[in-house]
Design a protein around this motif. Structure first.
Motif, mmCIF file in Angstrom:
data_model
loop_
_atom_site.group_PDB
_atom_site.id
_atom_site.type_symbol
_atom_site.label_atom_id
_atom_site.label_comp_id
_atom_site.label_asym_id
_atom_site.label_seq_id
_atom_site.Cartn_x
_atom_site.Cartn_y
_atom_site.Cartn_z
ATOM 1 N N MET A 208 5.010 -13.310 30.577
ATOM 2 C CA MET A 208 6.294 -12.874 31.544
ATOM 3 C C MET A 208 7.521 -13.776 30.371
ATOM 4 O O MET A 208 8.579 -12.839 30.611
ATOM 5 N N SER A 209 7.521 -14.597 30.114
ATOM 6 C CA SER A 209 8.217 -15.201 29.473
ATOM 7 C C SER A 209 7.730 -14.509 28.037
ATOM 8 O O SER A 209 6.538 -14.088 27.503
ATOM 9 N N ALA A 210 8.666 -15.316 26.650
ATOM 10 C CA ALA A 210 8.329 -14.864 25.109
ATOM 11 C C ALA A 210 6.843 -15.210 24.465
ATOM 12 O O ALA A 210 6.697 -16.778 25.238
ATOM 13 N N PRO A 211 6.550 -14.741 24.119
ATOM 14 C CA PRO A 211 5.093 -15.700 23.879
ATOM 15 C C PRO A 211 5.247 -16.744 23.188
ATOM 16 O O PRO A 211 5.514 -17.200 22.353
ATOM 17 N N ALA B 140 3.171 -18.349 19.193
ATOM 18 C CA ALA B 140 4.372 -18.011 17.811
ATOM 19 C C ALA B 140 4.805 -19.784 18.131
ATOM 20 O O ALA B 140 5.566 -19.875 17.041
ATOM 21 N N HIS B 141 4.499 -20.447 18.811
ATOM 22 C CA HIS B 141 4.754 -21.758 18.946
ATOM 23 C C HIS B 141 3.138 -22.363 18.339
ATOM 24 O O HIS B 141 1.955 -21.638 18.359
ATOM 25 N N TYR B 142 3.328 -23.934 17.519
ATOM 26 C CA TYR B 142 2.452 -24.615 17.200
ATOM 27 C C TYR B 142 1.264 -25.250 18.164
ATOM 28 O O TYR B 142 2.826 -25.799 18.738
ATOM 29 N N LEU C 30 -4.286 -24.101 22.052
ATOM 30 C CA LEU C 30 -4.078 -22.689 23.477
ATOM 31 C C LEU C 30 -3.027 -22.893 23.501
ATOM 32 O O LEU C 30 -2.196 -23.684 22.845
ATOM 33 N N ASP C 31 -3.059 -22.294 24.562
ATOM 34 C CA ASP C 31 -1.537 -22.008 24.460
ATOM 35 C C ASP C 31 -1.350 -23.329 26.086
ATOM 36 O O ASP C 31 -2.084 -23.415 27.151
ATOM 37 N N SER C 32 0.521 -23.243 26.077
ATOM 38 C CA SER C 32 0.232 -24.566 26.584
ATOM 39 C C SER C 32 -0.370 -24.146 28.409
ATOM 40 O O SER C 32 -0.260 -25.270 29.188
ATOM 41 N N ARG C 33 0.187 -23.182 28.736
ATOM 42 C CA ARG C 33 0.493 -22.887 30.311
ATOM 43 C C ARG C 33 -1.259 -22.608 30.617
ATOM 44 O O ARG C 33 -0.796 -23.375 32.031
ATOM 45 N N ALA D 299 6.780 -29.487 26.309
ATOM 46 C CA ALA D 299 6.105 -27.542 26.389
ATOM 47 C C ALA D 299 6.903 -26.744 27.522
ATOM 48 O O ALA D 299 6.781 -25.366 27.706
ATOM 49 N N PHE D 300 7.076 -27.708 28.943
ATOM 50 C CA PHE D 300 7.886 -26.613 29.842
ATOM 51 C C PHE D 300 9.283 -26.706 30.123
ATOM 52 O O PHE D 300 9.819 -27.735 30.374
ATOM 53 N N ARG E 244 12.588 -25.582 30.995
ATOM 54 C CA ARG E 244 12.995 -25.813 32.139
ATOM 55 C C ARG E 244 11.705 -26.047 33.167
ATOM 56 O O ARG E 244 12.474 -26.642 34.096
ATOM 57 N N THR F 106 0.808 -31.508 29.013
ATOM 58 C CA THR F 106 0.427 -30.019 28.393
ATOM 59 C C THR F 106 0.891 -30.513 27.681
ATOM 60 O O THR F 106 0.697 -30.511 25.664
ATOM 61 N N ASN G 286 -0.558 -30.635 24.279
ATOM 62 C CA ASN G 286 -0.545 -29.397 23.277
ATOM 63 C C ASN G 286 0.021 -29.165 21.632
ATOM 64 O O ASN G 286 0.390 -28.787 20.766
ATOM 65 N N LEU H 155 11.661 -16.647 36.039
ATOM 66 C CA LEU H 155 9.687 -16.865 35.605
ATOM 67 C C LEU H 155 10.424 -15.345 34.934
ATOM 68 O O LEU H 155 9.066 -14.796 33.498
ATOM 69 N N SER I 36 13.200 -14.166 33.364
ATOM 70 C CA SER I 36 13.548 -14.326 32.389
ATOM 71 C C SER I 36 13.002 -15.240 30.873
ATOM 72 O O SER I 36 12.441 -16.229 31.270
ATOM 73 N N PRO I 37 13.045 -14.637 29.602
ATOM 74 C CA PRO I 37 13.240 -15.069 28.462
ATOM 75 C C PRO I 37 13.553 -16.203 28.377
ATOM 76 O O PRO I 37 14.185 -17.613 28.421
ATOM 77 N N LEU I 38 12.670 -17.247 27.595
ATOM 78 C CA LEU I 38 13.111 -19.087 27.530
ATOM 79 C C LEU I 38 13.442 -19.204 26.176
ATOM 80 O O LEU I 38 14.841 -19.258 26.347
ATOM 81 N N HIS J 188 11.339 -14.212 18.306
ATOM 82 C CA HIS J 188 11.308 -15.013 17.057
ATOM 83 C C HIS J 188 11.599 -13.957 16.088
ATOM 84 O O HIS J 188 11.075 -12.571 16.054
#
Lengths: 216, 618
Positions: free
Chosen positions: A1-4, A7-9, A14-17, B113-114, B116, B186, B190, B609, B611-613, B617
């Protein structure tokens, strides 16, 4: 839903989510462990009925049957377990959206909409069973205020039902996105996370069904 | 050791390199972990002053026998709010200020990591803090102690709004802590820079990592205990209704299963800060790094197995008492290991007695006193003499003030230059330390004696002739000295923010990653993601560390010039937080607010949720 986020290191790749949802599930485990423990501690401590597994006659002579309806709840448990199967198929359909579909079987298995609908419907059916169970209990004289069993039973299963409801809303949101622009492999992680939550809620129900309903 | 040379004074400005990032709107919409850290710091210090004021009124009341500055009813509100404020609104968020500001910098990340979700945690904390604090102005503040023992806190025994504010307020604050904990777990797993293996992480990040797990596992338990109490009070359930067969110990067990890990949630971040302070001012690496990591983990694990030592007086029987007594004694071992490692870190080092170092050493001394009286309580027969007396008050103030607060002050003096770009005044700092040190000991040491002489906790006044008068007078004088110390600190803080000496990237000659970047750090933290080859990249790293440090210490480039993508500012997390608190307010004030708040929360959450973060890129 949000930006991929890919693209971040990230350190693990794994993706943080994905990591966050596991931390969340760990926390949810403690929530349900506390609720289930309280139910078990209070088992047999209620002073007045109705009781889960034993009949009870009140001082005024009113007779109460054992209140838990195990055949009906077995059916609803089966429905919820099947919803997990549908969820697995939904995720697989999203992941493999771009594979060629040759047979009717391929097309059925590859339809993310079908399996997301199926999961949501089975979840809603489970909630319907729960609504039926709650109303019939109230008719038979058990409310959240009646006794310790009522308080701890309705709170525990009510919390679980609220989690299923949140899951159904989540699935419907995914469906809305699927209808608007189609879910594909790039959305697989979002569906995967929803699936992890859904399976977790399912596993919690297995614990509740065993400890509350089956063990006398 | 090969120290990498960095500009220590250098540039003339201490202004942050933020473009178009000033004014109140930029603070309301920020998702930058550093700015959120600053918000936490200011808010938590404000609550620290409020909690301190409450303590001062308590000490004024108890200064002499038969004091009547406040009524018994208001006194109950004061000691409840003093505990609740200091634990949930001051010490935890002060730690959170450091989690926010430091963790991404220490592991070489551009943000959490998040971002927002991080803003959301802060706003929930602020609104929840206001929700639970304001009622004292209307004489309806929580009055059941910070532990709110049920059934005493159920409707029949506590009919007013007081406990309602407490139950709902803590529930709100729990959401904030949990959201932050998921975020930091996280982040630490990560977002570590290349080469920043787990066993190279700075000790503050390690101890914070342990704390996040404690939060994730302990907070759901108090959530459930509070849900039961909420349902009992609002919907007539019987969880704590003894007449219906309820267990009078249910609340105590659930509360302390949360409450004891909470003690480590309060103190481990301070341990982490001191583990940064001591190596920096001893100019040598932390002694026994792996053992420090393992002892921190062991404290975290054992912390879940000692809760019933708060309940020796309830009569659990010899087996329960023995088990919890032994585990409590065991937990002193990893804690003692930490003390010895800190001392060994200082041994044969080139010690510099800065204010930060003095607070750090102060922690070792005072926490040890609190730790020793803690081991005394682990023996049930001794505990039966001490429980619910001022001896316990002395003990936990030595660990929370002598441990957490001293550690947090050590951290503030160490990191103020990194946060603001300016040095805190060292002269005033040393006065602050000594006044604080004298005041602290004069306040809390005599409480050991008044407690041993039988003075119970939570009494609003007492008769003379019981041998408590002198000790109480000493404690009150100590508390007034502490007020003076705090004023000195506040003055120093405000003055140095505007007029302190310019700090430069690494004013203390410290060794970890956060000191390789300008002070205050640019919005993007690191111009290039550092490559880490050792625990102290500025002290013992190879040429790759030196190269990333050289690039990252340069100032003046904007994120755009460096092609670094940063998240958009957004007001949505604050609206979601506000809606959630409005929903909870509905339980007390007017039922329609529940639906208005819930509807507003759902709408703003979806809007967030969907709206883009950050920008796409390139």
């Amino acid at each position: 839903m949000s930006a991929p986020a890919a693209a971040h290191y990230t350190s693990t790749g794994l993706d943080s989510r994905k990591i966050a949802i596991w931390a969340f599930i760990g926390s949810e485990c403690m929530l349900f462990v506390s609720l289930i423990s309280t139910y078990l501690i209070y088992k047999g401590r209620s002073i007045v009925g109705p009781f889960p597994h034993e009949a009870w006659t009140s001082p005024s002579g009113q007779h109460f049957k054992p209140i838990l309806n195990i055949p009906v709840t077995s059916a609803s448990t089966f429905v919820l377990l099947m919803s997990s199967l549908a969820m697995v198929l939904a995720l697989s359909a999203v992941q493999n959206k771009e594979l060629p579909k040759r047979t009717t079987g391929d097309r059925i298995l590859g339809s993310s909409k079908l399996w997301l609908w199926m999961t949501a419907l089975l979840g809603t059916t489970f909630l319907g069973f729960q609504a039926f169970e709650f109303t019939s209990f109230v008719h038979e004289g058990l409310t959240i205020r009646t006794n310790l069993f009522g308080s701890s039973f309705f709170t525990l299963t009510g919390f679980h039902g609220a989690h299923v409801t949140a899951g159904v809303i989540w699935l419907l949101t995914l469906l809305a996105i699927d209808y608007r622009r189609g879910l594909g492999p790039k959305d697989a992680l979002n569906v995967d996370i929803a699936a992890l939550y859904w399976h977790f809620v399912d596993v919690v129900w297995i614990a509740i069904f065993t400890l509350v309903y089956l063990i006398k | 050791m090969a120290t990498t040379a960095l500009p220590t004074t250098g540039t003339l400005t201490a202004a942050p390199a933020y473009e178009g990032q000033s004014g109140i709107w930029s603070w309301l919409t920020t998702v930058d972990h550093k700015r959120i850290g600053v918000l936490y710091l200011f808010t938590a210090l404000t609550f620290f002053l409020i909690g301190g004021l409450e303590a001062e009124i308590i000490r004024l009341q108890l200064q002499g026998p038969n004091g009547h500055v406040v009524s018994a009813e208001l006194y109950n509100q004061l000691f409840t709010m003093h505990g609740t404020t200091m634990i949930f609104l001051a010490i935890m968020p002060l730690s959170a200020a450091f989690f926010n500001f430091l963790i991404p910098l220490q592991i070489g990340a551009r943000d959490v990591a998040f971002p927002r979700l991080n803003a959301f945690s802060y706003w929930v904390y602020l609104f929840g803090g206001i929700f639970i604090t304001l009622p004292i102005l209307f004489n309806v503040a929580p009055n059941g102690g910070w532990f709110g023992y049920a059934p005493l806190s159920t409707r029949p025994f506590a009919p007013g709004l007081n406990i309602d504010f407490w139950v709902i307020g803590l529930q709100i604050l729990g959401v904030s802590s949990l959201a932050a904990a998921f975020n930091f777990i996280t982040t630490i797993i990560n977002l570590r820079a290349p080469g920043m293996t787990l066993m190279r992480m700075p000790m503050f990040t390690w101890m914070s990592f342990v704390v996040q797990f404690l939060l994730v596992l302990a907070f759901p338990v108090i959530t459930v205990a509070l849900v039961f109490l909420l349902f009992d009070r609002f919907f007539g359930t019987q969880f704590y209704e003894i007449a219906a067969g309820a267990d009078p110990l249910l609340w105590q067990h659930l509360f302390w299963i949360f409450g004891h890990p909470e003690v480590y949630i309060l103190v481990l971040p301070a341990f982490g800060l001191v583990s940064e302070v001591l190596p920096t001012f001893s100019s040598k690496p932390l002694f026994g790094y792996p053992v420090m990591v393992y002892s921190g983990m062991l404290i975290g694990v054992l912390g879940f197995g000692v809760w019933a030592h708060h309940m020796f007086a309830v009569g659990m029987g010899p087996i329960g008492d023995s088990v919890f007594s032994l585990v409590t004694m065991l937990i002193a071992i990893p804690t003692g290991v930490k003390i010895f490692n800190w001392i060994a870190t200082m041994a044969q080092g080139q010690l510099r007695f800065t204010t930060s170092m003095m607070f750090g050493i102060g922690l070792i001394a005072l926490f040890t006193i609190g730790g020793i009286s803690g081991v005394m309580h682990s023996s049930p027969p001794a505990d039966l003499q001490q429980t619910d007396t001022y001896f316990i008050v002395a003990h936990f103030h030595y660990v929370l003030f002598g441990g957490s607060i001293m550690g947090i002050f050590a951290g503030i003096y160490l990191y103020f230059p990194k946060i603001t770009g300016r040095m805190l005044d060292e002269g005033l700092g040393k006065i602050h330390f000594w006044v604080n040190f004298v005041g602290m000991n004069l306040t809390f040491f005599p409480m050991h004696f008044s407690g041993m002489l039988g003075m119970p906790r939570r009494i609003y006044t007492y008769d003379s002739g019981q041998g408590w008068d002198t000790f109480n007078m000493m404690s009150s004088i100590g508390a007034y000295i502490l007020a003076v110390a705090t004023m000195i600190f506040v003055y120093n803080f405000l003055k140095s923010r505007k007029h302190g000496a310019i700090a430069g990237a690494n004013p203390w000659g410290a060794g970890t990653l956060e000191w390789t970047i300008p002070s205050p750090p640019p919005e993007y933290n690191f111009a290039v993601l550092p490559t880490v080859t050792s625990r102290y990249p500025l002290w013992e790293g190879d040429e790759r560390d030196a190269e990333s440090a050289r690039i990252n210490s340069q100032e003046g480039k904007t994120a755009d010039e460096l092609h670094i993508v940063l998240p958009y500012n957004t007001i949505k997390p604050m609206i979601v937080a506000g809606s959630m608190v409005i929903m909870f307010c509905g339980l007390i004030f007017a039922k329609p607010l529940i639906f208005i708040g819930a509807a507003s929360m759902v709408v703003s959450l979806y809007s967030w949720l969907l709206s883009p973060l950050e920008p796409e890129h390139h």
